[in-house]
Design a protein around this motif. Structure first.
Motif, PDB file in Angstrom:
ATOM      1  N   HIS A   1       0.829  -1.208   0.000  1.00  0.00           N
ATOM      2  CA  HIS A   1       0.000   0.000   0.000  1.00  0.00           C
ATOM      3  C   HIS A   1       0.863   1.259   0.000  1.00  0.00           C
ATOM      4  O   HIS A   1       1.816   1.384   0.754  1.00  0.00           O
ATOM      5  CB  HIS A   1      -0.905   0.017   1.228  1.00  0.00           C
ATOM      6  N   SER A   2       0.514   2.182  -0.869  1.00  0.00           N
ATOM      7  CA  SER A   2       1.170   3.493  -0.934  1.00  0.00           C
ATOM      8  C   SER A   2       0.209   4.441  -1.658  1.00  0.00           C
ATOM      9  O   SER A   2      -0.800   4.008  -2.215  1.00  0.00           O
ATOM     10  CB  SER A   2       2.492   3.405  -1.699  1.00  0.00           C
TER      11      SER A   2
ATOM     12  N   ILE B   1       4.975  -1.546  -5.450  1.00  0.00           N
ATOM     13  CA  ILE B   1       5.840  -2.694  -5.183  1.00  0.00           C
ATOM     14  C   ILE B   1       5.016  -3.962  -4.982  1.00  0.00           C
ATOM     15  O   ILE B   1       4.198  -4.050  -4.056  1.00  0.00           O
ATOM     16  CB  ILE B   1       6.708  -2.442  -3.932  1.00  0.00           C
ATOM     17  N   SER B   2       5.214  -4.950  -5.839  1.00  0.00           N
ATOM     18  CA  SER B   2       4.543  -6.236  -5.661  1.00  0.00           C
ATOM     19  C   SER B   2       5.234  -7.026  -4.555  1.00  0.00           C
ATOM     20  O   SER B   2       6.448  -6.965  -4.389  1.00  0.00           O
ATOM     21  CB  SER B   2       4.548  -7.032  -6.970  1.00  0.00           C
TER      22      SER B   2
ATOM     23  N   TRP C   1       7.611  -4.601   5.941  1.00  0.00           N
ATOM     24  CA  TRP C   1       8.650  -5.321   5.181  1.00  0.00           C
ATOM     25  C   TRP C   1       9.354  -4.391   4.207  1.00  0.00           C
ATOM     26  O   TRP C   1      10.581  -4.380   4.138  1.00  0.00           O
ATOM     27  CB  TRP C   1       8.021  -6.497   4.427  1.00  0.00           C
ATOM     28  N   TRP C   2       8.585  -3.612   3.444  1.00  0.00           N
ATOM     29  CA  TRP C   2       9.190  -2.752   2.442  1.00  0.00           C
ATOM     30  C   TRP C   2      10.026  -1.646   3.086  1.00  0.00           C
ATOM     31  O   TRP C   2      11.083  -1.276   2.580  1.00  0.00           O
ATOM     32  CB  TRP C   2       8.120  -2.157   1.526  1.00  0.00           C
ATOM     33  N   GLN C   3       9.553  -1.134   4.231  1.00  0.00           N
ATOM     34  CA  GLN C   3      10.326  -0.127   4.947  1.00  0.00           C
ATOM     35  C   GLN C   3      11.652  -0.707   5.414  1.00  0.00           C
ATOM     36  O   GLN C   3      12.697  -0.046   5.358  1.00  0.00           O
ATOM     37  CB  GLN C   3       9.521   0.393   6.145  1.00  0.00           C
ATOM     38  N   GLU C   4      11.632  -1.953   5.873  1.00  0.00           N
ATOM     39  CA  GLU C   4      12.865  -2.619   6.312  1.00  0.00           C
ATOM     40  C   GLU C   4      13.815  -2.839   5.131  1.00  0.00           C
ATOM     41  O   GLU C   4      15.033  -2.729   5.285  1.00  0.00           O
ATOM     42  CB  GLU C   4      12.531  -3.948   6.979  1.00  0.00           C
TER      43      GLU C   4
ATOM     44  N   TYR D   1      17.438  -1.245   4.993  1.00  0.00           N
ATOM     45  CA  TYR D   1      18.607  -2.121   4.808  1.00  0.00           C
ATOM     46  C   TYR D   1      19.457  -1.649   3.640  1.00  0.00           C
ATOM     47  O   TYR D   1      20.684  -1.640   3.717  1.00  0.00           O
ATOM     48  CB  TYR D   1      18.156  -3.557   4.571  1.00  0.00           C
ATOM     49  N   GLU D   2      18.799  -1.250   2.565  1.00  0.00           N
ATOM     50  CA  GLU D   2      19.541  -0.785   1.392  1.00  0.00           C
ATOM     51  C   GLU D   2      20.310   0.494   1.682  1.00  0.00           C
ATOM     52  O   GLU D   2      21.377   0.730   1.122  1.00  0.00           O
ATOM     53  CB  GLU D   2      18.584  -0.583   0.220  1.00  0.00           C
TER      54      GLU D   2
END
Length: 526
Positions: free
Chosen positions: A249-250, A311-312, A327-330, A334-335
């Motif tokens: 979601h965004s 993002i899928s 998850w996507w924030q992590e 991390y990147e």
């Protein structure tokens, strides 16, 4: 609570099977919550016949899959049970209850199980969900093959008006369509079940309904007959699937989902018309087609997911929308975090003469860079008059690898500049780029001509000598230029690089960025 149940499931295979069947109900509307499972299970039983057939389809599909040796993980994912539930509901609504129908029902569920296995294999390559595609094929096959056994579609009698607000019970009835129902109490349970597990899912369920309603009204200039169509069913399911379940979601995905839901509404009319020719209900055909098309576009190389911020979610990470956001924030954090443990790229004590974003050469994409020289007690970088390269303390001193990696680029033939002159044509001079095999690269510049000992493809260890400090490139006097960067090309965008286990002005630093003017050396090389 869930941990205790999982422990019981491991010890008792019958309880484990029952848990698989029960939890399937929550997964129908993209939930892993037992509370949602209870709500959705109860919602199917406002018509006992439909509820029983849904449950029987769920049990048989999971049983057949288990007997065929399907991996337990697929059963737990609910893919067999979901398709079994939908098949059970559709058959109960469409066919006359009889011995013949019972036999055909069992055979249809077995066919369904085979179809789920086939589609799992086909879709695995693209990391696509099977959704309820097997249900459609199995049910359509039964419709075409045994149309003589069909009855008038089952309807559920109204339970009365909930409140006096006009259309409110119709709104709830629309949400019951997600379970092929036409009952406002079922709709309330559907909404409660969605709300209990995810506020994001709840929002997208409401948004999908609104979009379907608006689409129908624009085309028909009236809402009459809206609930009789499969638009509410497909618009709500599509909105839930794309809004936050299979895609993170965004704000950008909200816009994307809006368009996708409208496409689903459009395709609903197409499928209803085409299949209506053969007297076959389309059910969730447009939902399946639209979601698969959306994911196909997102997972293709042609659509830049990151640039669009749409993002899928990989299927093995599927949970709930809030978990997907986390998850996507992590992933992003991390990147951004440094993955390479860096040592200073030299032996002995050197002075930081230029720091991050400290000069005309350390700016913009090249900003995260450091320059080092050797100085004496009077802070001079040379002895004597400093007119010759050999007068400088760091000239021809060893330059070492800051971390393990693979050499990906070397320049070793640029002449060293006389003191006070620079070579801006070959700005970087002689250099080495090391791939640390984690998406990060070290670039070290201004080596002495011909001194570099490594070649492209060589593997190097932390502290291994790469060459000697020189004065090539844009360098008026000998020094080492170091930067951590994103790419394997000279001049790639730099990233902030922290060094580990070093001494700065006689103070031990576990991790940090050397400051301008400080004297630094490695603590220990491991």
């Amino acid at each position: 609570m869930n941990d205790k149940i999982q422990k019981i499931c491991q010890e008792n295979p019958y309880f484990d099977f029952a848990e698989t069947v029960f939890s399937t109900y929550g997964k129908i509307l993209f939930s892993n919550s037992y509370a949602s499972s209870f709500c959705f299970l109860l919602a199917t039983f406002f018509n006992v016949k439909i509820g029983l057939f849904a449950l029987l389809g769920n049990v048989l599909a999971n049983l057949f899959a288990q007997l065929l040796g399907v991996h337990k993980g697929y059963l737990k994912a609910g893919v067999f049970g979901i398709n079994g539930v939908f098949t059970g509901i559709a058959i109960a609504q469409t066919f006359i209850l009889s011995t013949k129908m019972a036999l055909i029902f069992v055979l249809t569920i077995f066919l369904l199980t085979i179809l789920v296995i086939v589609f799992l294999r086909l879709f695995k390559y693209w990391d696509f969900p099977v959704l309820t595609v097997p249900f459609l094929f199995a049910f359509w096959a039964m419709n075409l093959g045994f149309f003589r056994l069909k009855s008038t579609e089952e309807t559920i009698s109204e339970v009365g008006s909930l409140v006096t607000i006009p259309y409110l019970n119709d709104i709830f009835e629309a949400f019951s369509s997600a379970l092929f129902q036409h009952n406002w109490l079922s709709g309330i349970l559907v909404l409660v079940g969605i709300f209990l597990v995810s506020r994001i899912n709840f929002f997208y369920a409401i948004w999908g309904f609104i979009l379907g309603l608006v689409f129908y009204f624009i085309l028909n200039d009236s809402l009459d007959g809206f609930l009789a169509t499969s638009i509410p069913l497909n618009s709500i399911l599509t909105s839930l699937a794309v809004g936050g379940f299979f895609v993170v979601h965004s704000k950008e995905n909200f816009i994307f989902t809006t368009y996708i839901v409208l496409v689903a509404c459009f395709l609903t009319g197409l499928f209803d018309t085409l299949l209506g020719i053969y007297g076959i209900p389309a059910y969730v055909a447009s939902f399946n087609a639209t979601v698969i098309l959306a994911l196909l576009a997102l997972k293709s190389d042609l659509l830049p997911q990151r640039k669009l911020n749409i993002i899928s979610v990989p299927l093995y990470l599927i949970d709930n929308p809030e978990a997907h956001q986390k998850w996507w924030q992590e992933v992003l954090e991390y990147e951004k975090s440094q993955k390479t443990v860096l040592s200073l790229p030299f032996w002995g004590e050197w002075k930081v003469t230029q720091a991050h974003f400290d000069s005309e050469t350390h700016k913009g994409l090249d900003g995260y860079a450091l320059d080092f020289k050797i100085v004496d007690f009077d802070d001079n970088t040379y002895q004597g008059l400093g007119l010759n390269l050999t007068d400088y303390y760091c000239f021809q001193r060893p330059v070492s690898a800051p971390a393990d990696g693979v050499i990906v680029a070397v320049e070793n033939d640029i002449a060293d500049n006389p003191i006070g002159t620079v070579n801006k044509v070959k700005n970087w001079g002689n250099y080495v780029i090391i791939d640390h095999e984690n998406g990060e690269f070290s670039e070290i510049s201004h080596f002495f001509q011909g001194s570099i000992k490594v070649e492209e493809g060589d593997k190097v260890k932390r502290g291994e000598i790469l060459g000697l400090c020189g004065n090539s490139g844009n360098s008026p006097e000998p020094h080492i230029h170091f930067q951590l960067q994103k790419g394997d090309k000279v001049g790639s965008e730099t990233i902030e690089g922290k060094f580990s286990n070093y001494i700065e002005d006689k103070e031990k630093i576990a991790e940090g960025i050397p400051t301008k003017g400080s004297l630094v050396k490695n603590g220990s090389v491991s």
